[in-house]
Write a protein that holds these residues in place. Structure first.
Motif, PDB file in Angstrom:
ATOM      1  N   LEU A 285      11.917  15.884   0.262  1.00 39.10           N
ATOM      2  CA  LEU A 285      12.278  15.444   1.604  1.00 39.10           C
ATOM      3  C   LEU A 285      12.353  13.926   1.615  1.00 39.10           C
ATOM      4  O   LEU A 285      11.580  13.255   0.928  1.00 39.10           O
ATOM      5  N   LEU A 286      13.261  13.380   2.429  1.00 38.79           N
ATOM      6  CA  LEU A 286      13.316  11.932   2.567  1.00 38.79           C
ATOM      7  C   LEU A 286      13.747  11.537   3.961  1.00 38.79           C
ATOM      8  O   LEU A 286      14.356  12.309   4.694  1.00 38.79           O
ATOM      9  N   CYS A 287      13.380  10.301   4.330  1.00 39.84           N
ATOM     10  CA  CYS A 287      13.860   9.688   5.562  1.00 39.84           C
ATOM     11  C   CYS A 287      14.364   8.300   5.187  1.00 39.84           C
ATOM     12  O   CYS A 287      13.917   7.694   4.211  1.00 39.84           O
ATOM     13  N   LEU A 288      15.331   7.798   5.960  1.00 38.78           N
ATOM     14  CA  LEU A 288      16.022   6.557   5.628  1.00 38.78           C
ATOM     15  C   LEU A 288      15.747   5.451   6.629  1.00 38.78           C
ATOM     16  O   LEU A 288      15.659   5.703   7.832  1.00 38.78           O
ATOM     17  N   GLY A 289      15.643   4.225   6.130  1.00 35.89           N
ATOM     18  CA  GLY A 289      15.548   3.047   6.976  1.00 35.89           C
ATOM     19  C   GLY A 289      14.120   2.572   7.182  1.00 35.89           C
ATOM     20  O   GLY A 289      13.168   3.349   7.125  1.00 35.89           O
ATOM     21  N   LEU A 290      13.970   1.272   7.426  1.00 38.33           N
ATOM     22  CA  LEU A 290      12.654   0.658   7.581  1.00 38.33           C
ATOM     23  C   LEU A 290      11.857   1.270   8.729  1.00 38.33           C
ATOM     24  O   LEU A 290      10.672   1.571   8.573  1.00 38.33           O
ATOM     25  N   ASP A 291      12.473   1.477   9.888  1.00 39.83           N
ATOM     26  CA  ASP A 291      11.745   2.054  11.022  1.00 39.83           C
ATOM     27  C   ASP A 291      11.217   3.448  10.701  1.00 39.83           C
ATOM     28  O   ASP A 291      10.060   3.773  10.979  1.00 39.83           O
ATOM     29  N   ALA A 292      12.064   4.296  10.114  1.00 45.75           N
ATOM     30  CA  ALA A 292      11.648   5.659   9.779  1.00 45.75           C
ATOM     31  C   ALA A 292      10.556   5.656   8.713  1.00 45.75           C
ATOM     32  O   ALA A 292       9.580   6.406   8.818  1.00 45.75           O
ATOM     33  N   VAL A 293      10.688   4.797   7.716  1.00 42.02           N
ATOM     34  CA  VAL A 293       9.672   4.697   6.660  1.00 42.02           C
ATOM     35  C   VAL A 293       8.348   4.242   7.261  1.00 42.02           C
ATOM     36  O   VAL A 293       7.288   4.800   6.971  1.00 42.02           O
ATOM     37  N   HIS A 294       8.395   3.233   8.121  1.00 40.48           N
ATOM     38  CA  HIS A 294       7.176   2.714   8.755  1.00 40.48           C
ATOM     39  C   HIS A 294       6.475   3.807   9.550  1.00 40.48           C
ATOM     40  O   HIS A 294       5.270   4.006   9.429  1.00 40.48           O
ATOM     41  N   ARG A 295       7.237   4.548  10.369  1.00 33.76           N
ATOM     42  CA  ARG A 295       6.638   5.630  11.166  1.00 33.76           C
ATOM     43  C   ARG A 295       6.038   6.713  10.272  1.00 33.76           C
ATOM     44  O   ARG A 295       4.958   7.221  10.540  1.00 33.76           O
ATOM     45  N   ARG A 296       6.731   7.070   9.214  1.00 34.18           N
ATOM     46  CA  ARG A 296       6.264   8.120   8.315  1.00 34.18           C
ATOM     47  C   ARG A 296       4.949   7.691   7.647  1.00 34.18           C
ATOM     48  O   ARG A 296       4.025   8.473   7.541  1.00 34.18           O
TER      49      ARG A 296
ATOM     50  N   THR B 208      23.807   5.229   6.791  1.00 38.55           N
ATOM     51  CA  THR B 208      22.734   4.349   6.343  1.00 38.55           C
ATOM     52  C   THR B 208      22.368   4.588   4.883  1.00 38.55           C
ATOM     53  O   THR B 208      21.531   3.876   4.337  1.00 38.55           O
ATOM     54  N   LEU B 209      22.997   5.566   4.243  1.00 38.90           N
ATOM     55  CA  LEU B 209      22.749   5.838   2.833  1.00 38.90           C
ATOM     56  C   LEU B 209      23.616   4.899   2.009  1.00 38.90           C
ATOM     57  O   LEU B 209      24.822   5.104   1.872  1.00 38.90           O
ATOM     58  N   ARG B 210      22.999   3.820   1.487  1.00 40.28           N
ATOM     59  CA  ARG B 210      23.732   2.856   0.682  1.00 40.28           C
ATOM     60  C   ARG B 210      22.770   2.095  -0.226  1.00 40.28           C
ATOM     61  O   ARG B 210      21.569   2.053   0.030  1.00 40.28           O
ATOM     62  N   ALA B 211      23.323   1.513  -1.268  1.00 46.24           N
ATOM     63  CA  ALA B 211      22.504   0.733  -2.197  1.00 46.24           C
ATOM     64  C   ALA B 211      21.791  -0.381  -1.428  1.00 46.24           C
ATOM     65  O   ALA B 211      22.369  -1.016  -0.547  1.00 46.24           O
ATOM     66  N   GLY B 212      20.532  -0.582  -1.755  1.00 47.45           N
ATOM     67  CA  GLY B 212      19.718  -1.591  -1.083  1.00 47.45           C
ATOM     68  C   GLY B 212      18.933  -1.037   0.090  1.00 47.45           C
ATOM     69  O   GLY B 212      18.070  -1.719   0.630  1.00 47.45           O
ATOM     70  N   GLY B 213      19.212   0.202   0.488  1.00 49.72           N
ATOM     71  CA  GLY B 213      18.505   0.813   1.611  1.00 49.72           C
ATOM     72  C   GLY B 213      17.096   1.239   1.224  1.00 49.72           C
ATOM     73  O   GLY B 213      16.774   1.418   0.051  1.00 49.72           O
ATOM     74  N   LEU B 214      16.274   1.391   2.226  1.00 44.67           N
ATOM     75  CA  LEU B 214      14.888   1.792   2.041  1.00 44.67           C
ATOM     76  C   LEU B 214      14.737   3.251   2.437  1.00 44.67           C
ATOM     77  O   LEU B 214      15.394   3.719   3.365  1.00 44.67           O
ATOM     78  N   LEU B 215      13.870   3.975   1.726  1.00 46.94           N
ATOM     79  CA  LEU B 215      13.605   5.362   2.075  1.00 46.94           C
ATOM     80  C   LEU B 215      12.163   5.719   1.738  1.00 46.94           C
ATOM     81  O   LEU B 215      11.502   5.031   0.967  1.00 46.94           O
TER      82      LEU B 215
ATOM     83  N   VAL C 153       7.489   5.146  -1.036  1.00 51.65           N
ATOM     84  CA  VAL C 153       8.597   4.316  -0.565  1.00 51.65           C
ATOM     85  C   VAL C 153       9.417   3.857  -1.756  1.00 51.65           C
ATOM     86  O   VAL C 153       8.872   3.513  -2.807  1.00 51.65           O
ATOM     87  N   GLY C 154      10.725   3.879  -1.586  1.00 53.54           N
ATOM     88  CA  GLY C 154      11.624   3.437  -2.641  1.00 53.54           C
ATOM     89  C   GLY C 154      12.823   2.704  -2.087  1.00 53.54           C
ATOM     90  O   GLY C 154      13.102   2.750  -0.891  1.00 53.54           O
ATOM     91  N   GLU C 155      13.500   2.032  -2.987  1.00 53.73           N
ATOM     92  CA  GLU C 155      14.739   1.337  -2.646  1.00 53.73           C
ATOM     93  C   GLU C 155      15.878   2.022  -3.389  1.00 53.73           C
ATOM     94  O   GLU C 155      15.759   2.326  -4.580  1.00 53.73           O
TER      95      GLU C 155
ATOM     96  N   PRO D 145       8.076  -3.420  13.112  1.00 54.99           N
ATOM     97  CA  PRO D 145       7.596  -2.793  11.877  1.00 54.99           C
ATOM     98  C   PRO D 145       7.975  -3.610  10.651  1.00 54.99           C
ATOM     99  O   PRO D 145       9.051  -4.206  10.584  1.00 54.99           O
ATOM    100  N   ALA D 146       7.072  -3.625   9.683  1.00 52.83           N
ATOM    101  CA  ALA D 146       7.286  -4.269   8.387  1.00 52.83           C
ATOM    102  C   ALA D 146       6.421  -3.533   7.367  1.00 52.83           C
ATOM    103  O   ALA D 146       5.598  -2.693   7.737  1.00 52.83           O
ATOM    104  N   LEU D 147       6.604  -3.862   6.109  1.00 57.29           N
ATOM    105  CA  LEU D 147       5.815  -3.250   5.041  1.00 57.29           C
ATOM    106  C   LEU D 147       5.174  -4.363   4.216  1.00 57.29           C
ATOM    107  O   LEU D 147       5.868  -5.262   3.736  1.00 57.29           O
ATOM    108  N   LEU D 148       3.875  -4.295   4.058  1.00 56.70           N
ATOM    109  CA  LEU D 148       3.125  -5.287   3.289  1.00 56.70           C
ATOM    110  C   LEU D 148       2.880  -4.746   1.887  1.00 56.70           C
ATOM    111  O   LEU D 148       2.409  -3.624   1.723  1.00 56.70           O
ATOM    112  N   VAL D 149       3.201  -5.556   0.884  1.00 59.83           N
ATOM    113  CA  VAL D 149       2.945  -5.197  -0.501  1.00 59.83           C
ATOM    114  C   VAL D 149       1.833  -6.121  -0.994  1.00 59.83           C
ATOM    115  O   VAL D 149       2.072  -7.296  -1.249  1.00 59.83           O
TER     116      VAL D 149
END
Length: 165
Positions: free
Chosen positions: A2-13, A47-54, A66-68, A106-110
C-alpha cells in the motif's frame, strides 16, 4: 503493498497512523536495503512523478516507510517506479515559517545519523529557501533556520538545519 503520495499524506500517515488520503495498491517487483521497484496497474494520479514523496507499507504489516520516487517508466497499462527509502529515523513535525504564530505546516525531520552532522528537514518547495527562519514544533518549539538545500524536486526540498542566530 500500500502507498500514499505527497508530503501531506505522508505526514498524516506517520503522525496519526491513518489518514483520509487514498491508499493505492501496488505490486513489489524487486527490493533491496535501499528501496523498491514497484508496479502500478491502472490509472495513476498526476502526483506520481520522479522526485515525489510517498509512504509505503507491506499489506501484512502496519509499519510505514517513507521514500522518494527516483524514476518512473510507463509499460503499456502499467507504470513501474523506483523508490529510494529515506532513513527510518525520519519523523513528522510541523514548522511555522517567519511568524511563530502562523499555522504550522507539515514537514519531515531527518535526525542526524552521526552527532556531528546537521539534522535535515523536508518541506514543500513553495515558501521555503535557504536562510528562512522557522519555528520547529517537535516537542517544545525551537527556533531554527534552513541551511543548505541538499536535494529537491518540484514538490519538496530537503535542507540542513542550523541555529536561528
Amino acid at each position: 503493498m500500500l502507498l500514499c503520495l505527497g508530503l501531506d499524506a505522508v505526514h498524516r500517515r506517520l503522525d496519526q497512523g491513518e489518514g483520509d488520503e487514498p491508499l493505492h495498491r501496488v505490486r513489489r517487483v524487486d527490493h533491496g536495503d535501499g528501496g523498491y521497484c514497484l508496479e502500478w496497474r491502472g490509472g495513476t494520479p498526476n502526483t506520481l512523478r520522479a522526485g515525489g514523496l510517498l509512504a509505503l507499507s507491506p499489506m501484512e504489516q502496519p509499519q510505514w516507510r517513507v521514500g522518494e520516487i527516483r524514476w518512473v517508466a510507463w509499460l503499456g497499462d502499467a507504470v513501474r517506479l523506483g523508490v529510494a527509502l529515506l532513513p527510518e529515523t525520519l519523523r513528522p513535525v510541523r514548522v511555522s515559517a517567519g511568524d511563530p504564530s502562523a499555522w504550522p505546516a507539515p514537514a519531515l525531520l531527518v535526525p542526524s545519523p552521526e552527532g556531528d552532522d546537521p539534522e535535515t528537514l523536508v518541506v514543500p518547495t513553495t515558501g521555503y529557501r535557504s536562510g528562512t527562519r522557522l519555528t520547529l514544533w517537535d516537542g517544545p518549539p525551537r527556533d531554527t533556520r534552513l541551511g543548505v538545500r541538499l536535494a529537491g524536486s518540484p514538490d519538496i526540498a530537503q535542507y540542513t538545519l542550523r541555529p536561528a542566530v
